[in-house]
Design an enzyme around this catalytic site. Structure first.
Site, PDB file in Angstrom:
ATOM      1  N   LYS A 185       0.842  -1.210   0.000  1.00  0.00           N
ATOM      2  CA  LYS A 185       0.000   0.000   0.000  1.00  0.00           C
ATOM      3  C   LYS A 185       0.872   1.253   0.000  1.00  0.00           C
ATOM      4  CE  LYS A 185      -3.340   2.787  -0.063  1.00  0.00           C
ATOM      5  NZ  LYS A 185      -3.567   3.833   0.816  1.00  0.00           N
ATOM      6  N   ASN A 189       1.009   4.178  -2.842  1.00  0.00           N
ATOM      7  CA  ASN A 189       0.899   5.618  -2.632  1.00  0.00           C
ATOM      8  C   ASN A 189       2.093   6.373  -3.210  1.00  0.00           C
ATOM      9  OD1 ASN A 189      -1.409   4.901  -1.259  1.00  0.00           O
ATOM     10  ND2 ASN A 189      -1.109   6.379   0.377  1.00  0.00           N
TER      11      ASN A 189
HETATM   12  C1  6PG Z   1      -5.748   5.706  -1.386  1.00  0.00           C
HETATM   13  C2  6PG Z   1      -5.116   7.007  -1.008  1.00  0.00           C
HETATM   14  C3  6PG Z   1      -5.338   7.250   0.446  1.00  0.00           C
HETATM   15  C4  6PG Z   1      -5.139   8.674   0.871  1.00  0.00           C
HETATM   16  C5  6PG Z   1      -3.718   9.034   1.014  1.00  0.00           C
HETATM   17  C6  6PG Z   1      -3.417  10.425   0.563  1.00  0.00           C
HETATM   18  O1  6PG Z   1      -5.025   4.865  -1.883  1.00  0.00           O
HETATM   19  O2  6PG Z   1      -6.955   5.559  -1.171  1.00  0.00           O
HETATM   20  O3  6PG Z   1      -3.754   6.989  -1.283  1.00  0.00           O
HETATM   21  O4  6PG Z   1      -4.559   6.324   1.145  1.00  0.00           O
HETATM   22  O5  6PG Z   1      -5.816   9.547   0.075  1.00  0.00           O
HETATM   23  O6  6PG Z   1      -3.447   8.902   2.372  1.00  0.00           O
HETATM   24  O7  6PG Z   1      -2.153  10.664   0.951  1.00  0.00           O
HETATM   25  P1  6PG Z   1      -1.547  12.091   1.140  1.00  0.00           P
HETATM   26  O8  6PG Z   1      -2.402  12.825   2.126  1.00  0.00           O
HETATM   27  O9  6PG Z   1      -0.176  11.803   1.644  1.00  0.00           O
HETATM   28  O10 6PG Z   1      -1.604  12.718  -0.208  1.00  0.00           O
END
Ligand code: 6PG
Length: 471
Positions: A185, A189
């Site tokens: 995961k 990201n």
């Molecule tokens: C997902 C997103 C989710 C979230 C992130 C955003 O896969 O659903 O990545 O996990 O939106 O935490 O991350 P940032 O706040 O670091 O951009």
């Protein structure tokens, strides 16, 4: 007596609430608990028809009591300390064989620690990456599971039922033991950061280099979304650029402050890539770009000193436009090659045996980086599993050969015009370095030997050598 629940969930924020509704909708009885009871009440209130399958609990003891043993309990609380606190509380009320599932964006190193801490207690720990934002949680996220295979078998039915489906195939899978799910995961990201940054750089060329308005740029992304760049992120980019701010009537994107937030997963993916010794330069550039974006005051001051690029590319519009799509595609290939290389290295380092084609498959739907491209990537890994890097998979060799000249042309023009393109240029530099059979590190080795007698290898003999340096 009320029928017991199949599963429990702690943490009724937006993600937790949506996941709980998704689980109830798929026919499972679910017991829920939130530290603030008013939130539990509000959640039940808006559950509509699903209300009958939800058991609201006011205490953690009541939660444990409401679930049929062996109990699976999902934690959807803020990553970090809150997870450890909840686990400590749960240890007091759960019994042998119960499974604690952390569904937050945990650092996989915490997940590994928690997994091993719980190992001797009779409880089982699963670290589960969930992607897809609020909508995904409610209607089908992509689910990346790490833990024992046996614990996965026990929750597989409910997790596959709630996951997104790609042509009928569930986007949920067991990926390996302890921290495997949260690691994957995290890299998801990291790739998400690179994807978003490269899209933003192309937007920057269109906006600042070609002087185009948001409404003119929107259909360009919309058009690309019907081709090989088809993806959720391109789709929402087109929608974002179309939207107007109700307060001012301006495109909403024009009234949003250019300072990006981040919660840590992008940074973790870069730290882990560095620790594993895998270059993930497009992801690194994307994280650094967010950091630079947050230095708004300094940037304004620097603009006053140095000036800023104007729409100097307008004359090139006709030539540049067709290249932008291919440039973005080439950058995307390099960024994904990096992300998957990091996962391949972590798989060896932590003994996970990560199934790379399966990861590509469960990212085809539900998650934020879902795209047509991931289908091609899954096929490439399935058919040419032995390649050391995605760039070397035959299908991708062809795609890269077709698109990297465009990336080169776009970057040349952008750099000349003074437009920042850090992730796209890192992607190209990675590709150019990767394909350079004879690089320039012979000079680095000579320098190291000169100042530190570190020694070097020769091209014509084996062993360690020193140079004839005169001081
Ligand atoms: C997902 C997103 C989710 C979230 C992130 C955003 O896969 O659903 O990545 O996990 O939106 O935490 O991350 P940032 O706040 O670091 O951009």
């Amino acid at each position: 007596m009320e029928q017991k629940a199949d599963i429990g969930l702690i943490g009724l924020g937006v993600m937790g609430s949506n996941l709980a509704l998704n689980i109830a909708e798929k026919g499972h009885r679910i017991a829920v608990f939130n530290r603030t009871t008013s939130r539990t009440d509000a959640f039940v209130e808006q559950a509509g028809d699903l209300r009958d399958r939800i058991i609201p609990c006011k205490t953690i003891e009541a939660l444990a009591e409401a679930i049929r043993p062996p109990r699976p309990i999902i934690l959807m609380v803020q990553a970090g300390k809150a997870v450890d606190e909840q686990i400590a509380l749960l240890r007091g009320v759960l019994s042998a064989n119960d499974i604690v599932i952390d569904a937050g964006n945990a650092n996989f190193r915490d997940t590994m620690r928690r997994f091993h801490e719980l190992e001797g207690s009779g409880l089982t720990f699963i670290g589960m990456g969930v992607s897809g934002g609020e909508e995904g949680a409610r209607h089908g996220p992509s689910i990346m599971v790490g833990g024992t295979e046996e614990s996965w078998r026990r929750v597989e039915d409910v997790l596959t039922a709630i996951s997104a489906k790609y042509e009928g195939e569930p986007c949920a899978a067991w990926l390996g033991t302890d921290g495997a799910g949260h690691f994957v995961k995290t890299i998801h990201n990291g790739i998400e950061y690179a994807d978003m940054q490269m899209i933003a750089e192309i937007y920057g060329i269109l906006r600042d280099g070609l002087g185009m308005a948001a409404k003119e740029i929107a259909p360009i992304f919309g058009g690309w979304n019907r081709g090989r760049l088809n993806s959720y992120l391109i789709e929402i980019t087109a929608k974002v650029l179309e939207a107007d701010d109700p307060q001012t009537g301006s495109p909403v994107v024009d009234v949003i402050l250019d300072r990006a937030g981040q919660k840590g997963t992008g940074k973790w993916s870069v730290i882990e890539a560095q620790t594993l010794g895998v270059p993930a330069t497009a992801i690194e550039a994307a994280v650094a770009a967010r950091v630079l974006s947050s230095m708004k005051d300094e940037r304004i001051a620097a603009q006053k000193v140095f000036g800023v690029a104007g729409p100097g590319l307008s004359a090139d519009r006709a030539n540049l436009l067709p290249d932008l799509e291919a440039a973005l595609f080439a950058g995307k290939i390099a960024a994904y090659a990096q992300g998957f290389a990091v996962m391949a290295a972590a798989s060896k380092e932590f003994g996970w045996n990560l199934p790379l084609p399966v990861i590509a498959k469960i990212w085809r739907a539900g998650c934020i980086i879902r795209s047509q491209f991931l289908g091609r990537l899954a096929e490439a890994f399935a058919t040419s599993g032995s390649v050391p890097n995605l760039l070397m998979a035959p299908d991708f060799v062809e795609m890269m050969n077709e698109t990297h000249p465009s990336l080169r042309r776009v970057l040349a023009r952008a750099v000349e015009a003074g437009l920042p393109v850090p992730a796209l240029s890192s992607a190209l530099a990675y590709f150019d370095s990767y394909r350079q059979g004879r690089g320039t590190s012979n000079l680095i080795q000579a320098q190291r030997d000169f100042f530190g007698a570190h020694g070097f290898e020769r091209i014509d003999a084996s062993g360690a050598f020193h140079g004839p340096w005169a001081s």
